[in-house]
Write an enzyme that holds these catalytic residues in place. Structure first.
Site, short mmCIF file in Angstrom:
data_model
loop_
_atom_site.label_atom_id
_atom_site.label_comp_id
_atom_site.label_asym_id
_atom_site.label_seq_id
_atom_site.Cartn_x
_atom_site.Cartn_y
_atom_site.Cartn_z
CE LYS A 174 -1.80 2.57 3.19
NZ LYS A 174 -1.80 3.91 2.52
CD GLU A 247 13.69 4.25 7.31
OE1 GLU A 247 13.69 5.04 8.29
OE2 GLU A 247 13.52 4.63 6.16
CB CYS A 281 13.82 9.50 8.33
SG CYS A 281 14.12 8.22 7.12
CD GLU A 381 11.50 12.62 11.22
OE1 GLU A 381 12.31 12.19 10.37
OE2 GLU A 381 10.59 11.92 11.69
#
Length: 479
Positions: A174, A247, A281, A381
């Protein structure tokens, strides 16, 4: 307006109930296509197709899988212009940068895993017990469910499907609901070289992803995404004892010592921080600078920011494009707006004006100094083109601040002192550490982190091994 479709069992199909949703080009803020809003019935159909296909695909030889992946890689290379166009409409990325920096690695990664399929390794057979010979089999896991993010939709799909298929698994993937187009095109190209059901793509939102993870068929769930999404996946997978490959986010420390070359470090770090609008990231957006060069470095970094351009995909000289969606733009702007009084903005700090992109989600390249370790912008983040700078006095302080975040994905060290670089690379609690560079990847080396950045490896032979299971076989050989 065009319409995307799911690819299930070798066929392009609509959602079972016909539901669709609009897909928006981030550079314009306007819908350019629709995608299936898939439900549990669509996921089940894809899982059943993958399960049927595994019966034969799991028995193919490594040579056969290698040849299929090589043909897919060649198809991507042959239609690279089309893939770049779709990816940039998908994401708002610059056409030239995507063609130069993303498509070639995608092709290379497919070719790497094509070769890796033929060199799986295990312990040599031996008699660990008298009159009994033991050996190790590496086997495919079976059906694998995969979820990919919106920041690198094409490349992350390849990071997921290439090792899974090379190991002999079948896949139901997906893509992110905001960037499904390039993944559907990839699946169409791949389907020309794979048996029906080996690779299936189902579009949809979080509910679609939940149906994927909760379905009883897959034995491994792999996701690249946020910590929140990874936690949800791990929790749901635990109920059925599925293996999980995560991840997740990152907050990469970029540690610049006072013997580093200020100008060259600032240039490389700016590129590593602003590439893909900082939506990476591993982005070089949390810089720790030694006192002795702090002011000079901040000034050099601010000059780099002011020289960095954002704009429409077709604009020449643009390093990065729009942020992915209005929520992400609001998140980045909100974190800058909430900066503490002790922080100073040296460049940017606002949305960007882009001619022809009035409806797009653009943010200016930003530099912020004066940050302290507990600050929100130092800990969370940002995932945008915002580089923050903290100062440090001693190596021990730099190491403490670098490791004092919940993430553990990547880091870099900038110094001419070899011994210091070796000490830091050993003690930095991150899965990838660069020295005097930041952000390059190669297919042969693993990518993956620690802590809230997840577990499991993408790329390399370690990535391939994650998509296998280990079986011990023992045979009695006595008379």
């Amino acid at each position: 307006m065009t319409t995307l479709r799911n690819l299930i069992d070798g066929e392009l199909v609509d959602a079972a109930d016909g539901a669709t949703y609009d897909v928006v080009n981030p550079a314009t803020g306007k819908a350019y296509t629709t995608a299936p809003a898939s439900g549990a019935e669509d996921v089940d159909r894809a899982m059943r197709a993958a399960d049927r296909a595994f019966a034969s695909w799991g028995e193919t030889t490594p040579k056969e899988r290698q040849e299929a992946l090589l043909r897919i890689a060649q198809a991507l290379e042959d239609r690279s212009d089309e893939l770049v166009r779709v990816e940039c409409e998908n994401t708002g990325k610059p056409l030239a940068v995507t063609a130069e920096e993303e498509l070639p690695p995608c092709v290379d990664q497919l070719r790497f895993f094509a070769g890796a399929a033929r060199v799986l390794e295990g312990r040599g057979s031996a008699e660990y017990l008298a009159d009994h010979t033991s050996w190790i089999r590496r086997e495919p896991i079976g059906v694998v469910a995969q979820v990919t993010p919106w920041n690198y939709p094409l490349m992350m799909a390849i990071w997921k499907i290439a090792p899974a298929l090379a190991a002999g698994n079948t896949v139901v993937l997906k893509p992110s609901d905001t960037t499904p187009a390039s993944t559907v095109l990839l699946a169409e190209l791949a389907n020309e070289h794979l048996p029906p059901g080996v690779l299936n793509v189902v579009c949809g939102n979080r509910d679609t992803g939940r149906a994927l993870v909760q379905h009883p068929t897959p034995r491994l769930v792999a996701i690249t995404g946020s910590v929140r999404a990874g936690t949800e996946v791990a929790t749901a997978a635990a109920a059925d004892v599925k293996r999980v490959h995560l991840e997740l986010g990152g907050k990469a420390p970029v540690v610049v010592f006072d013997d580093a070359d200020v100008a060259s470090a600032a240039e490389a770090i700016a590129t590593g921080g602003y590439f893909n609008a900082g939506q990476d990231c591993t982005a070089a957006t949390r810089v720790l600078v030694a006192d002795g060069i702090h002011d000079d470095f901040v000034a050099a970094l601010a000059e780099q920011a002011k020289a960095t351009r954002t704009g429409l995909p077709e604009d020449a000289g643009v390093l990065y494009g729009a942020l992915n969606n209005p929520d992400q733009l609001a998140r980045v702007a909100g974190m800058v707006d909430r900066l503490p009084d002790h922080a100073t903005i040296h460049a940017g700090g606002s949305t960007a004006e882009v001619a022809g992109g009035e409806g797009g989600y653009f943010y200016a390249p930003t530099v912020v100094s004066g940050l302290r370790q507990p600050d929100e912008a130092s800990q969370d983040e940002i995932f945008g083109p915002v580089i923050t700078v903290q100062r440090f006095a001693e190596e021990a302080e730099a190491l403490r601040c670098a490791n004092d975040v919940r993430y553990g994905l990547s880091a870099s060290v900038w110094t001419k002192d070899h011994a210091r670089a070796m000490r830091m690379s050993k003690r930095l609690d991150f899965g990838v550490v660069w020295i005097n560079t930041h952000i390059p990847f190669v297919s042969e080396m693993p990518h993956g982190g620690f802590g809230h950045s997840g577990y499991g490896k993408d790329l390399s032979m370690y990535g391939l091994e994650d998509y296998t299971r280990i079986k011990h076989v023992m045979s009695y050989i006595g008379e």
